[in-house]
Design a protein around this motif. Structure first.
Motif, PDB file in Angstrom:
ATOM      1  N   ALA A 228       0.821  -1.210   0.000  1.00 41.50           N
ATOM      2  CA  ALA A 228       0.000   0.000   0.000  1.00 41.50           C
ATOM      3  C   ALA A 228       0.857   1.263   0.000  1.00 41.50           C
ATOM      4  CB  ALA A 228      -0.939  -0.001   1.204  1.00 41.50           C
ATOM      5  N   CYS A 229       1.946   1.235   0.745  1.00 41.94           N
ATOM      6  CA  CYS A 229       2.846   2.392   0.775  1.00 41.94           C
ATOM      7  C   CYS A 229       3.406   2.680  -0.615  1.00 41.94           C
ATOM      8  CB  CYS A 229       3.991   2.145   1.755  1.00 41.94           C
ATOM      9  SG  CYS A 229       3.519   2.214   3.489  1.00 41.94           S
ATOM     10  N   VAL A 230       3.768   1.632  -1.334  1.00 40.07           N
ATOM     11  CA  VAL A 230       4.316   1.795  -2.678  1.00 40.07           C
ATOM     12  C   VAL A 230       3.270   2.430  -3.591  1.00 40.07           C
ATOM     13  CG1 VAL A 230       5.159   0.556  -4.706  1.00 40.07           C
ATOM     14  CG2 VAL A 230       5.943  -0.104  -2.425  1.00 40.07           C
ATOM     15  N   ALA A 231       2.056   1.881  -3.581  1.00 41.70           N
ATOM     16  CA  ALA A 231       1.004   2.413  -4.448  1.00 41.70           C
ATOM     17  C   ALA A 231       0.638   3.846  -4.071  1.00 41.70           C
ATOM     18  CB  ALA A 231      -0.232   1.518  -4.372  1.00 41.70           C
ATOM     19  N   ALA A 232       0.511   4.118  -2.768  1.00 38.75           N
ATOM     20  CA  ALA A 232       0.134   5.461  -2.328  1.00 38.75           C
ATOM     21  C   ALA A 232       1.211   6.479  -2.664  1.00 38.75           C
ATOM     22  CB  ALA A 232      -0.142   5.459  -0.827  1.00 38.75           C
ATOM     23  N   ALA A 233       2.473   6.076  -2.615  1.00 38.41           N
ATOM     24  CA  ALA A 233       3.554   7.003  -2.969  1.00 38.41           C
ATOM     25  C   ALA A 233       3.397   7.483  -4.406  1.00 38.41           C
ATOM     26  CB  ALA A 233       4.910   6.321  -2.777  1.00 38.41           C
ATOM     27  N   GLU A 234       3.083   6.557  -5.314  1.00 39.79           N
ATOM     28  CA  GLU A 234       2.916   6.962  -6.718  1.00 39.79           C
ATOM     29  C   GLU A 234       1.692   7.855  -6.901  1.00 39.79           C
ATOM     30  OE1 GLU A 234       4.528   5.337 -10.044  1.00 39.79           O
ATOM     31  OE2 GLU A 234       2.654   4.440 -10.744  1.00 39.79           O
ATOM     32  N   ILE A 235       0.594   7.488  -6.268  1.00 44.88           N
ATOM     33  CA  ILE A 235      -0.626   8.279  -6.423  1.00 44.88           C
ATOM     34  C   ILE A 235      -0.451   9.669  -5.820  1.00 44.88           C
ATOM     35  CG2 ILE A 235      -3.073   8.409  -5.830  1.00 44.88           C
ATOM     36  CD1 ILE A 235      -3.049   5.291  -5.844  1.00 44.88           C
ATOM     37  N   ASN A 236       0.166   9.748  -4.645  1.00 41.97           N
ATOM     38  CA  ASN A 236       0.406  11.060  -4.033  1.00 41.97           C
ATOM     39  C   ASN A 236       1.326  11.921  -4.888  1.00 41.97           C
ATOM     40  OD1 ASN A 236      -1.179  10.629  -1.750  1.00 41.97           O
ATOM     41  ND2 ASN A 236       0.503   9.826  -0.526  1.00 41.97           N
ATOM     42  N   LEU A 237       2.282  11.290  -5.533  1.00 47.10           N
ATOM     43  CA  LEU A 237       3.253  12.035  -6.338  1.00 47.10           C
ATOM     44  C   LEU A 237       2.675  12.494  -7.661  1.00 47.10           C
ATOM     45  CD1 LEU A 237       6.246  12.948  -6.692  1.00 47.10           C
ATOM     46  CD2 LEU A 237       6.654  10.721  -7.764  1.00 47.10           C
ATOM     47  N   LEU A 238       1.919  11.634  -8.333  1.00 51.04           N
ATOM     48  CA  LEU A 238       1.522  11.903  -9.719  1.00 51.04           C
ATOM     49  C   LEU A 238       0.063  12.308  -9.888  1.00 51.04           C
ATOM     50  CD1 LEU A 238       3.373   8.954 -11.496  1.00 51.04           C
ATOM     51  CD2 LEU A 238       4.131  11.331 -11.251  1.00 51.04           C
ATOM     52  N   ASP A 239      -0.804  11.962  -8.930  1.00 47.44           N
ATOM     53  CA  ASP A 239      -2.223  12.279  -9.041  1.00 47.44           C
ATOM     54  C   ASP A 239      -2.773  11.856 -10.409  1.00 47.44           C
ATOM     55  OD1 ASP A 239      -4.754  13.278  -8.471  1.00 47.44           O
ATOM     56  OD2 ASP A 239      -4.245  15.346  -8.984  1.00 47.44           O
ATOM     57  N   PRO A 240      -2.660  10.565 -10.750  1.00 44.72           N
ATOM     58  CA  PRO A 240      -3.065  10.131 -12.093  1.00 44.72           C
ATOM     59  C   PRO A 240      -4.575  10.113 -12.290  1.00 44.72           C
ATOM     60  CG  PRO A 240      -2.433   8.260 -10.759  1.00 44.72           C
ATOM     61  CD  PRO A 240      -2.125   9.474  -9.942  1.00 44.72           C
ATOM     62  N   GLU A 241      -4.971  10.126 -13.558  1.00 43.54           N
ATOM     63  CA  GLU A 241      -6.394   9.996 -13.885  1.00 43.54           C
ATOM     64  C   GLU A 241      -6.919   8.637 -13.423  1.00 43.54           C
ATOM     65  OE1 GLU A 241      -8.404  12.210 -15.403  1.00 43.54           O
ATOM     66  OE2 GLU A 241      -6.818  13.721 -15.588  1.00 43.54           O
ATOM     67  N   ALA A 242      -6.100   7.609 -13.562  1.00 43.12           N
ATOM     68  CA  ALA A 242      -6.483   6.262 -13.159  1.00 43.12           C
ATOM     69  C   ALA A 242      -5.228   5.499 -12.746  1.00 43.12           C
ATOM     70  CB  ALA A 242      -7.184   5.536 -14.297  1.00 43.12           C
ATOM     71  N   THR A 243      -5.407   4.593 -11.795  1.00 43.63           N
ATOM     72  CA  THR A 243      -4.321   3.711 -11.368  1.00 43.63           C
ATOM     73  C   THR A 243      -4.813   2.279 -11.466  1.00 43.63           C
ATOM     74  OG1 THR A 243      -3.476   5.361  -9.807  1.00 43.63           O
ATOM     75  CG2 THR A 243      -2.767   3.079  -9.486  1.00 43.63           C
ATOM     76  N   VAL A 244      -4.047   1.441 -12.159  1.00 45.96           N
ATOM     77  CA  VAL A 244      -4.376   0.026 -12.306  1.00 45.96           C
ATOM     78  C   VAL A 244      -3.425  -0.764 -11.404  1.00 45.96           C
ATOM     79  CG1 VAL A 244      -4.477  -1.942 -13.876  1.00 45.96           C
ATOM     80  CG2 VAL A 244      -5.185   0.339 -14.663  1.00 45.96           C
TER      81      VAL A 244
END
Length: 299
Positions: free
Chosen positions: A223-239
């Motif tokens: 979860a930490c790995v996934a949240a780091a990317e989402i917090n950094l990039l704010d993508p339209e979608a994450t798969v």
């Protein structure tokens, strides 16, 4: 197009291959242990021989699309570093295979092919940034910007598995110390199983010991790995996908809860859109065929 296009998905554990003709239907799909086709010695030549046999069985082949679990050069011709593929660091694989086989060979990071397939299958929007995080042998990360792979200045963007963990001491296959891949990947799960549950096959770890503190911590690390990317990039979608989240008994709801707990509030948490990849053996092969020039219509 007069012949087939071949798609090859080379993973750290398995190699998958298939072909499609003009109708786009997948055929001749096979899944083999990676070490059987790519042992540590002369892997490029052995892969070429394997593909030559496949071409002979198919007849006319127009092109090959290959996905590799590696960083690759910006022109997608050379493998820069492949921690899970011994003997291929620095190898101009696409050029070597073209010379050996006499047909066009296109190469891409395997996760980019997986995400391209998933975006088609889920009908995700092409506009903006889409991120794919695949927890398998390692941690694969793909970034698509307006429908095209984003590689950064040198073509190697998206190495989420090799972000350093503060205080991390484990030595990674890439040569660095403390990469996220050392703590939240299939290889890390193998280590946990060997140390804490030696009598349990790895495929049954979550089904039999899902509430054990070691596995609860492992899921939180994911979860930490996934949240780091989402917090950094704010993508339209994450798969999110890969072999680990597809294991029997894997606590996917717990993973989503832990990701939500780690996301920054109020944003991007409030706008976060996460999609679960359906892990099928043929996904990467379909992406490879897509790269080779045939668009596959996904279910």
């Amino acid at each position: 197009m007069s012949g087939y296009r071949i798609g090859v998905d080379i993973g750290g554990t398995n190699l998958r291959i298939g072909a499609a003709g003009a109708d786009g239907a997948l055929t001749h799909f096979r899944k083999l242990p990676r070490a059987q086709v790519l042992p540590g010695d002369a892997p490029c030549e052995r892969l070429g021989t394997f593909l030559a046999d496949c071409i002979a069985a198919l007849g006319a082949v127009d092109a090959i699309g290959i996905g590799v679990p590696a960083t690759v050069s910006a022109d997608r011709r050379t493998i820069l570093q492949a921690p899970n593929l011994p003997g291929l660091d620095g190898v101009a694989l696409a050029d070597a295979l073209e010379a050996q086989l006499g047909i066009p060979v296109r190469m891409e990071r395997d996760v980019n092919l997986l995400l391209a397939h998933d975006m088609d299958a889920m009908q995700l929007p092409r506009a903006g940034l889409c991120a794919g995080i695949y927890f398998g042998t390692g941690i694969g990360n793909a970034l698509m910007l307006d429908g095209r792979p984003y590689g950064g200045r040198s073509g190697v963007a998206g190495e989420l598995g090799h972000l350093p963990v503060i205080g991390g001491t484990a030595v990674c296959g890439c040569g660095n110390v403390g990469c996220t891949e050392c703590y939240a990947s299939g290889r890390a799960l193998e280590r946990i199983g060997a140390e804490s549950f030696p009598d349990t096959p790895i495929a049954e770890l979550f089904a039999r010991h899902g509430d054990a503190p070691e596995l609860v911590r492992f899921v939180d690390d994911m979860a930490c790995v996934a949240a780091a990317e989402i917090n950094l990039l704010d993508p339209e979608a994450t798969v999110i996908g890969g072999g680990v989240p597809s294991m029997a008994g894997f606590p996917y709801d717990r993973l989503m809860e832990r990701i939500a707990a780690r996301l920054r509030k109020p944003l991007p948490a409030a706008n976060c859109a996460i999609y679960r990849s359906v892990d099928r053996p043929e996904n990467g092969v379909l992406g490879g065929i897509r790269l080779a020039g045939v668009r596959i219509d996904c279910e």
